[in-house]
Design a protein around this motif. Structure first.
Motif, mmCIF file in Angstrom:
data_model
loop_
_atom_site.group_PDB
_atom_site.id
_atom_site.type_symbol
_atom_site.label_atom_id
_atom_site.label_comp_id
_atom_site.label_asym_id
_atom_site.label_seq_id
_atom_site.Cartn_x
_atom_site.Cartn_y
_atom_site.Cartn_z
ATOM 1 N N GLN A 1 10.108 3.201 1.196
ATOM 2 C CA GLN A 1 9.715 3.422 2.585
ATOM 3 C C GLN A 1 9.814 2.064 3.268
ATOM 4 O OE1 GLN A 1 5.845 5.277 2.609
ATOM 5 N NE2 GLN A 1 6.632 7.189 1.791
ATOM 6 N N GLY A 2 10.976 1.794 3.809
ATOM 7 C CA GLY A 2 11.222 0.465 4.368
ATOM 8 C C GLY A 2 11.404 -0.522 3.243
ATOM 9 N N ASN A 3 10.634 -1.605 3.289
ATOM 10 C CA ASN A 3 10.742 -2.662 2.285
ATOM 11 C C ASN A 3 9.687 -2.515 1.179
ATOM 12 O OD1 ASN A 3 11.960 -4.957 1.209
ATOM 13 N ND2 ASN A 3 10.526 -6.329 2.228
ATOM 14 N N VAL A 4 9.026 -1.374 1.095
ATOM 15 C CA VAL A 4 8.003 -1.150 0.064
ATOM 16 C C VAL A 4 8.225 0.203 -0.599
ATOM 17 C CG1 VAL A 4 6.251 -2.538 1.251
ATOM 18 C CG2 VAL A 4 6.314 -0.080 1.610
ATOM 19 N N LYS A 5 7.614 0.341 -1.768
ATOM 20 C CA LYS A 5 7.552 1.635 -2.428
ATOM 21 C C LYS A 5 6.077 1.947 -2.641
ATOM 22 C CE LYS A 5 11.879 1.998 -4.982
ATOM 23 N NZ LYS A 5 12.445 2.276 -6.332
ATOM 24 N N PRO A 6 5.621 3.117 -2.183
ATOM 25 C CA PRO A 6 4.227 3.500 -2.419
ATOM 26 C C PRO A 6 4.069 3.994 -3.853
ATOM 27 C CG PRO A 6 5.344 5.216 -1.183
ATOM 28 C CD PRO A 6 6.334 4.099 -1.380
ATOM 29 N N LEU A 7 3.168 3.355 -4.590
ATOM 30 C CA LEU A 7 2.931 3.743 -5.981
ATOM 31 C C LEU A 7 1.520 4.289 -6.122
ATOM 32 C CD1 LEU A 7 3.882 3.816 -8.938
ATOM 33 C CD2 LEU A 7 2.936 1.511 -9.192
ATOM 34 N N PRO A 8 1.389 5.613 -6.321
ATOM 35 C CA PRO A 8 0.059 6.167 -6.582
ATOM 36 C C PRO A 8 -0.387 5.746 -7.983
ATOM 37 C CG PRO A 8 1.647 7.907 -6.073
ATOM 38 C CD PRO A 8 2.403 6.641 -6.250
ATOM 39 N N CYS A 9 -1.603 5.272 -8.092
ATOM 40 C CA CYS A 9 -2.145 4.887 -9.385
ATOM 41 C C CYS A 9 -2.155 6.112 -10.293
ATOM 42 C CB CYS A 9 -3.558 4.331 -9.222
ATOM 43 S SG CYS A 9 -4.378 3.986 -10.788
ATOM 44 N N PRO A 10 -1.640 5.984 -11.512
ATOM 45 C CA PRO A 10 -1.637 7.133 -12.412
ATOM 46 C C PRO A 10 -3.025 7.522 -12.914
ATOM 47 C CG PRO A 10 -0.696 5.205 -13.484
ATOM 48 C CD PRO A 10 -0.956 4.821 -12.062
ATOM 49 N N VAL A 11 -4.025 6.697 -12.645
ATOM 50 C CA VAL A 11 -5.380 7.000 -13.085
ATOM 51 C C VAL A 11 -6.195 7.632 -11.963
ATOM 52 C CG1 VAL A 11 -7.536 6.017 -13.987
ATOM 53 C CG2 VAL A 11 -5.337 5.128 -14.773
ATOM 54 N N ARG B 1 9.202 -4.735 -1.988
ATOM 55 C CA ARG B 1 10.568 -4.634 -2.495
ATOM 56 C C ARG B 1 10.706 -3.601 -3.622
ATOM 57 N NH1 ARG B 1 8.869 -9.443 -2.489
ATOM 58 N NH2 ARG B 1 9.064 -9.821 -4.710
ATOM 59 N N GLY B 2 9.651 -2.858 -3.888
ATOM 60 C CA GLY B 2 9.695 -1.858 -4.941
ATOM 61 C C GLY B 2 9.804 -2.455 -6.331
ATOM 62 N N GLN B 3 9.427 -3.723 -6.469
ATOM 63 C CA GLN B 3 9.556 -4.430 -7.740
ATOM 64 C C GLN B 3 8.188 -4.609 -8.388
ATOM 65 O OE1 GLN B 3 12.587 -5.464 -9.018
ATOM 66 N NE2 GLN B 3 13.421 -4.291 -7.312
ATOM 67 N N ALA B 4 8.047 -4.142 -9.607
ATOM 68 C CA ALA B 4 6.778 -4.281 -10.331
ATOM 69 C C ALA B 4 6.389 -5.751 -10.484
ATOM 70 C CB ALA B 4 6.869 -3.613 -11.693
ATOM 71 N N ALA B 5 7.367 -6.629 -10.545
ATOM 72 C CA ALA B 5 7.092 -8.066 -10.691
ATOM 73 C C ALA B 5 6.385 -8.646 -9.472
ATOM 74 C CB ALA B 5 8.386 -8.830 -10.951
ATOM 75 N N SER B 6 6.409 -7.939 -8.349
ATOM 76 C CA SER B 6 5.728 -8.439 -7.151
ATOM 77 C C SER B 6 4.233 -8.100 -7.155
ATOM 78 C CB SER B 6 6.386 -7.897 -5.880
ATOM 79 O OG SER B 6 6.163 -6.508 -5.758
ATOM 80 N N LEU B 7 3.800 -7.250 -8.099
ATOM 81 C CA LEU B 7 2.372 -6.967 -8.232
ATOM 82 C C LEU B 7 1.680 -8.180 -8.840
ATOM 83 C CD1 LEU B 7 2.630 -3.350 -9.670
ATOM 84 C CD2 LEU B 7 1.710 -3.971 -7.431
ATOM 85 N N GLN B 8 0.434 -8.382 -8.476
ATOM 86 C CA GLN B 8 -0.324 -9.529 -8.970
ATOM 87 C C GLN B 8 -0.577 -9.413 -10.470
ATOM 88 O OE1 GLN B 8 -3.937 -10.210 -6.827
ATOM 89 N NE2 GLN B 8 -4.625 -11.804 -8.207
ATOM 90 N N LYS B 9 -0.434 -10.545 -11.174
ATOM 91 C CA LYS B 9 -0.765 -10.588 -12.597
ATOM 92 C C LYS B 9 -2.272 -10.481 -12.770
ATOM 93 C CE LYS B 9 2.843 -13.617 -14.381
ATOM 94 N NZ LYS B 9 3.110 -14.894 -15.085
ATOM 95 N N ASN B 10 -2.682 -9.845 -13.831
ATOM 96 C CA ASN B 10 -4.103 -9.809 -14.178
ATOM 97 C C ASN B 10 -4.327 -10.866 -15.254
ATOM 98 O OD1 ASN B 10 -6.683 -9.296 -15.049
ATOM 99 N ND2 ASN B 10 -6.484 -7.086 -14.872
ATOM 100 N N PHE B 11 -4.643 -12.072 -14.824
ATOM 101 C CA PHE B 11 -4.802 -13.192 -15.741
ATOM 102 C C PHE B 11 -5.972 -13.017 -16.698
ATOM 103 C CE2 PHE B 11 -2.339 -15.049 -12.270
ATOM 104 C CZ PHE B 11 -1.321 -15.665 -12.976
ATOM 105 N N ALA B 12 -6.963 -12.227 -16.307
ATOM 106 C CA ALA B 12 -8.122 -11.986 -17.164
ATOM 107 C C ALA B 12 -7.732 -11.293 -18.468
ATOM 108 C CB ALA B 12 -9.170 -11.173 -16.430
ATOM 109 N N LEU B 13 -6.644 -10.542 -18.444
ATOM 110 C CA LEU B 13 -6.211 -9.830 -19.640
ATOM 111 C C LEU B 13 -5.251 -10.640 -20.499
ATOM 112 C CD1 LEU B 13 -5.750 -6.220 -18.223
ATOM 113 C CD2 LEU B 13 -7.704 -7.194 -19.428
ATOM 114 N N LEU B 14 -4.879 -11.815 -20.034
ATOM 115 C CA LEU B 14 -4.023 -12.719 -20.806
ATOM 116 C C LEU B 14 -4.876 -13.776 -21.451
ATOM 117 C CD1 LEU B 14 -1.097 -13.160 -18.273
ATOM 118 C CD2 LEU B 14 -1.022 -11.903 -20.428
#
Length: 96
Positions: free
Chosen positions: A63-73, A82-95
């Motif tokens: 949808q334009g320059n984004v993709k809406p992702l409904p949380c599977p939970v 840009r519809g790229q998973a890499a653009s989501l923020q890292k969860n550093f707490a889990l690393l």
């Protein structure tokens, strides 16, 4: 499948609610050069690995320059740049 999810939930409760593996592919979170198993966080706070979110996003029309992702939970929608998973923020707490 339901038994696996209940077992996972029990393990999460025992570990303080944080898992060190993706809840969908069960691979451990790792911040390596491939980036495939980096934990990424959605707007609602739920996490999964970059690879699983990338697979989910592949099926979502842009949808334009984004993709809406409904949380599977919980189904809360996160607009992914840009519809790229890499653009989501890292969860550093889990690393750890």
């Amino acid at each position: 499948m339901l038994a696996l999810l209940r077992e996972r939930d029990g393990l999460l409760a025992d570990s303080g609610g944080e898992s060190t593996e993706c809840p969908f592919c069960f691979e451990p979170y790792v911040d390596d050069d491939s980036g495939q198993h980096v934990p990424r966080i959605l707007r609602c706070g739920h996490c999964a690995c970059q690879n699983c979110y990338a697979k989910m996003l592949a099926k979502v029309p842009p949808q334009g320059n984004v993709k809406p992702l409904p949380c599977p939970v919980c189904r809360v929608v996160t607009e992914v740049a840009r519809g790229q998973a890499a653009s989501l923020q890292k969860n550093f707490a889990l690393l750890r």
